[in-house]
Design a protein around this motif. Sequence first.
Motif, PDB file in Angstrom:
ATOM      1  N   TRP A  57       0.872  -1.272  -0.085  1.00 57.81           N
ATOM      2  CA  TRP A  57       0.004  -0.159   0.020  1.00 57.81           C
ATOM      3  C   TRP A  57       0.951   1.097  -0.186  1.00 57.81           C
ATOM      4  O   TRP A  57       1.940   1.470   0.729  1.00 57.81           O
ATOM      5  N   TRP A  59       0.600   5.452   0.504  1.00 56.22           N
ATOM      6  CA  TRP A  59      -0.204   6.641   0.840  1.00 56.22           C
ATOM      7  C   TRP A  59      -0.307   7.957  -0.261  1.00 56.22           C
ATOM      8  O   TRP A  59       0.825   8.132  -0.507  1.00 56.22           O
ATOM      9  N   ARG A  67      -5.538   8.888   1.300  1.00 57.44           N
ATOM     10  CA  ARG A  67      -5.903   7.456   1.289  1.00 57.44           C
ATOM     11  C   ARG A  67      -4.852   6.402   1.112  1.00 57.44           C
ATOM     12  O   ARG A  67      -3.711   7.007   0.618  1.00 57.44           O
ATOM     13  N   TYR A  68      -5.101   5.157   1.381  1.00 49.01           N
ATOM     14  CA  TYR A  68      -3.649   4.370   0.936  1.00 49.01           C
ATOM     15  C   TYR A  68      -4.361   3.678  -0.536  1.00 49.01           C
ATOM     16  O   TYR A  68      -5.471   3.252  -0.649  1.00 49.01           O
ATOM     17  N   GLU A 126      -4.906   4.786   8.735  1.00 46.85           N
ATOM     18  CA  GLU A 126      -4.562   3.377   8.675  1.00 46.85           C
ATOM     19  C   GLU A 126      -5.658   2.826   9.422  1.00 46.85           C
ATOM     20  O   GLU A 126      -6.475   3.304  10.155  1.00 46.85           O
ATOM     21  N   ARG A 127      -6.005   1.656   9.185  1.00 45.65           N
ATOM     22  CA  ARG A 127      -7.071   0.871   9.675  1.00 45.65           C
ATOM     23  C   ARG A 127      -7.141   0.555  11.171  1.00 45.65           C
ATOM     24  O   ARG A 127      -8.185   0.501  11.797  1.00 45.65           O
ATOM     25  N   ASP A 128      -5.850   0.164  11.475  1.00 49.69           N
ATOM     26  CA  ASP A 128      -5.844  -0.613  12.852  1.00 49.69           C
ATOM     27  C   ASP A 128      -4.613   0.421  13.622  1.00 49.69           C
ATOM     28  O   ASP A 128      -3.443   0.286  13.191  1.00 49.69           O
ATOM     29  N   LYS A 201       1.603  -0.153   9.335  1.00 49.39           N
ATOM     30  CA  LYS A 201       0.445  -1.437   8.884  1.00 49.39           C
ATOM     31  C   LYS A 201      -0.649  -0.486   8.618  1.00 49.39           C
ATOM     32  O   LYS A 201      -1.369   0.081   9.396  1.00 49.39           O
ATOM     33  N   ALA A 202      -0.953  -0.625   7.169  1.00 49.50           N
ATOM     34  CA  ALA A 202      -2.055   0.283   6.521  1.00 49.50           C
ATOM     35  C   ALA A 202      -3.326  -0.504   6.827  1.00 49.50           C
ATOM     36  O   ALA A 202      -4.523   0.299   6.815  1.00 49.50           O
ATOM     37  N   ARG A 203      -3.569  -1.691   6.472  1.00 52.90           N
ATOM     38  CA  ARG A 203      -4.841  -2.373   6.133  1.00 52.90           C
ATOM     39  C   ARG A 203      -4.786  -3.805   7.163  1.00 52.90           C
ATOM     40  O   ARG A 203      -4.003  -4.218   7.573  1.00 52.90           O
TER      41      ARG A 203
END
Length: 203
Positions: A57, A59, A67-68, A126-128, A201-203
């Motif tokens: 991913w 940025w 977004r990624y 990021e998601r997490d 850690k993007a996703r």
Amino acid sequence: WLERLSAGAALLHGWARAGDAQLLDAVEAVLRQSPPRGMVTPGGQAMSVATSSCGDWGWVSDRRGYRYSAVDPDSGQAWPAMPDPLRELARGAAAEAGFAGFDPDACLINCYLPGARMGLHQDKDERDFSAPIVSVSLGLPAVFLLGGLRRSDKTARILLGHGDVLVWGGPDRMRFHGVQPVQPGIHPLLGGRRINLTFRKAR
Ligand code: MD5
Ligand code: FE
């Protein structure tokens, strides 16, 4: 040496110095495939930092937002793979700071020429947010601004030199932060620029 800045943040002084030439070779190979480019904020402001990415991913920012993306919008191709020396550096630094098992899927490459800066912001695309972020500084030094969880919190100034690695996790992951304008100079390995690698850690 490891300097603990707060509960979840550590500065590993010179951690990336030992393998710096090999590291830079790997970064330059990525930048030949996906060259650094200026981006604009969703508000239409040109960013002074030129940006690229490697890994699953990347940025990106444009008028549509932050977004990624799995694809480099300039090349229309996938981002270059994350080179092993970069991944291993990020994993090792995270483990040293207490975050064993960090598995980054995105590495943002920020290229600063003299005068380039980054305004105060949080990393929240990021998601997490439970995974840490690892930031590697190469080349010219920069004054990093470390704030709190509110934009209005006062900021501390931290000088980041070549090979310094910062790890942010836990309660410190969401701090506001920025970079003051880089001053002109010549670094023996990188010349007149600063490169920052930000592993996430993007996703
Ligand atoms: C840089 N880049 O020097 C910095 C290093 C970016 C960015 O800020 O978003 O590309 S990353 C510093 C950082 C990341 C995540 C959290 C915190 C700092 N923090 O809580 O202070 O180009
Ligand atoms: Fe940031």
